[in-house]
Design an enzyme around this catalytic site. Structure first.
Site, PDB file in Angstrom:
ATOM      1  N   ARG A   1      47.016  49.248  19.833  1.00  0.00           N
ATOM      2  CA  ARG A   1      46.889  48.273  19.998  1.00  0.00           C
ATOM      3  C   ARG A   1      48.250  48.383  21.088  1.00  0.00           C
ATOM      4  NH1 ARG A   1      45.628  47.262  14.531  1.00  0.00           N
ATOM      5  NH2 ARG A   1      43.232  46.359  14.158  1.00  0.00           N
TER       6      ARG A   1
ATOM      7  N   LYS B   1      46.688  46.933  36.015  1.00  0.00           N
ATOM      8  CA  LYS B   1      45.338  47.201  36.040  1.00  0.00           C
ATOM      9  C   LYS B   1      45.452  48.527  35.984  1.00  0.00           C
ATOM     10  CE  LYS B   1      43.556  43.635  38.893  1.00  0.00           C
ATOM     11  NZ  LYS B   1      42.744  43.551  40.375  1.00  0.00           N
TER      12      LYS B   1
ATOM     13  N   GLU C   1      47.368  51.123  52.134  1.00  0.00           N
ATOM     14  CA  GLU C   1      47.843  50.425  51.629  1.00  0.00           C
ATOM     15  C   GLU C   1      49.324  50.456  52.031  1.00  0.00           C
ATOM     16  OE1 GLU C   1      46.283  49.281  49.532  1.00  0.00           O
ATOM     17  OE2 GLU C   1      44.753  51.059  48.930  1.00  0.00           O
TER      18      GLU C   1
ATOM     19  N   GLU D   1      44.676  37.992  38.043  1.00  0.00           N
ATOM     20  CA  GLU D   1      44.009  37.802  38.523  1.00  0.00           C
ATOM     21  C   GLU D   1      43.386  36.533  38.992  1.00  0.00           C
ATOM     22  OE1 GLU D   1      42.665  41.140  41.116  1.00  0.00           O
ATOM     23  OE2 GLU D   1      40.820  39.642  41.733  1.00  0.00           O
TER      24      GLU D   1
ATOM     25  N   HIS E   1      39.497  46.002  51.287  1.00  0.00           N
ATOM     26  CA  HIS E   1      38.147  46.229  50.147  1.00  0.00           C
ATOM     27  C   HIS E   1      37.690  46.468  50.103  1.00  0.00           C
ATOM     28  CE1 HIS E   1      42.603  47.577  49.386  1.00  0.00           C
ATOM     29  NE2 HIS E   1      42.673  48.501  47.553  1.00  0.00           N
TER      30      HIS E   1
HETATM   31  N1  GLY Z   1      46.837  49.366  38.143  1.00  0.00           N
HETATM   32  C1  GLY Z   1      47.313  48.551  39.841  1.00  0.00           C
HETATM   33  C2  GLY Z   1      47.159  47.374  39.750  1.00  0.00           C
HETATM   34  O1  GLY Z   1      47.631  46.117  38.763  1.00  0.00           O
HETATM   35  O2  GLY Z   1      46.802  46.614  40.531  1.00  0.00           O
END
Ligand code: GLY
Length: 370
Positions: free
Chosen positions: A125, A147, A189, A241, A253
């Site tokens: 976890r 992410k 980027e 987000e 993108h």
């Molecule tokens: N790991 C990539 C991001 O959070 O944007």
């Protein structure tokens, strides 16, 4: 003054962490990572290519502080971001008796960072993990932000979690061993952050991009620090987000995704190459609808061209109708409520989310660009 290292904080309350950028950092990893290695061992997960280049150096560096390394070497390539590799990796980590505060280190590019981050997110976890990104793209983008994901049959990055690393250690010197094509792709980027919200940094890129790609140490540290600071600010404001803020990082993108999809997400067009062309297209479309100037779009295209980067549809190798490319965009996961948000520029340095874009007009635009 020669700046050899920089620390950029990511302010996320209890999940805050630092991004430490330092030329030669891999060789000092023993000292630099001491606060994060609690049980005298580090599990380093990497891929075959990166292992050949950097695993021994990292193992030696960690050995200077008596840290024992358990290496796990995975196949290189996008196909490693799979359920099968995730299962094998988590089984392996459990067999090693991993504990939540163990030092799990992702040594590699975006594929390794995303897979290891996701494994760390779900194992027991949630385990701590450290990112040591080894490509320019992962240094300025995917190692920061939390992410994590694997791919599935339905698409890329659809199975994942938000899970922040406890530390990011960036050694710009590792870029010396990266093929120049990948450095250029990562550079897309970098300049993206200028286009999104920092005209001064954009101007710095125009001035210094060639130097950066040639391996200038100061330019590298400055560009990486500016990039991760920009990303850290966005992530701190909109970690998951839920606001439009983090979506701005997707500049280039939506168009880029269509190009990558058309090329079968293959090495014919790398992600960063697609983003570079996607940003030119976003700027040209912004000019078409009157919120930027064509001179700004031309400046960006000319800059990429001067660096031997793809800068338009023809140079990207993509030959497809506007309708086909828009169809690819519609399959992108960024669709919300049946609408496709576009990130467009109200001039360089002022990107905004536009939700009312007319797809028929985008189709006509792309047909005219071909
Ligand atoms: N790991 C990539 C991001 O959070 O944007």
């Amino acid at each position: 003054m020669i700046v050899e290292s920089k620390i950029v904080p990511v302010a996320l309350g209890g999940r805050s962490y630092d991004i430490h950028i330092e030329a030669g950092a891999i060789d000092r990893a023993g000292v630099l990572l001491t606060p994060f290695i609690k049980r005298g061992r580090a599990i380093v997960i990497t891929d075959r290519n990166v292992a050949d280049l950097w695993l021994d150096r990292l193992t030696t560096a960690l050995g200077t502080t008596e840290v024992v390394v358990e290496p796990i070497i995975l196949p290189a390539g996008e196909s490693t971001k799979s359920w099968a590799q995730l299962e094998a990796l988590t089984d392996r980590l459990l067999a090693l008796g991993v504990e939540r505060s163990d030092a799990i280190i992702a040594l590699g590019g975006g594929v390794i960072g995303d897979l290891v981050g996701f494994a760390a997110a779900i194992l027991k976890r949630g385990c701590d993990f450290i990112q040591i990104p080894t490509t320019l793209l992962s240094q300025v983008d995917s190692s920061v932000g939390g992410k994590t994901a694997i791919n599935s049959k339905a698409g890329k990055n659809l199975i994942g979690a938000f899970h922040q690393p406890v530390h990011v250690l960036i050694d710009p010197d590792v870029l010396d061993s990266l093929p120049i094509r990948e450095v250029r792709a990562g550079y897309a980027e970098v300049i993206k952050y200028g286009l999104i919200g920092d005209k001064q940094f954009f101007d710095w890129c125009i001035e210094n991009g060639a130097k950066l790609l040639a391996g200038d140490a100061q330019a590298r540290i400055y560009a990486i620090a500016m990039s991760v600071a920009a990303k850290a600010a966005v992530v701190a404001e909109d970690e998951r987000e839920t606001l439009d803020r983090r979506a701005l990082l997707n500049l280039g993108h939506t168009f880029g995704h269509a190009l990558e999809a058309e090329m079968g997400f293959s090495s014919r067009l790398l992600h960063g190459e697609a983003v570079a062309v996607g940003m030119v297209l976003a700027l040209r479309y912004s000019a078409r609808i009157g919120i930027a100037t064509m001179a700004e779009a031309d400046q960006l295209a000319a800059h990429f061209r001067s660096l031997d980067m793809a800068y338009d549809l023809a140079s990207s190798g993509v030959q497809a109708s506007g309708a086909t490319l828009v169809e690819h965009m519609l399959h992108d996961k960024k669709m919300t409520g049946g609408k496709l948000p576009f990130i467009l520029c109200h001039g360089i340095g002022d990107a905004r989310v536009e939700k009312g874009v007319d797809l028929a007009d985008v189709t006509a635009f792309l047909d005219a660009e071909a």
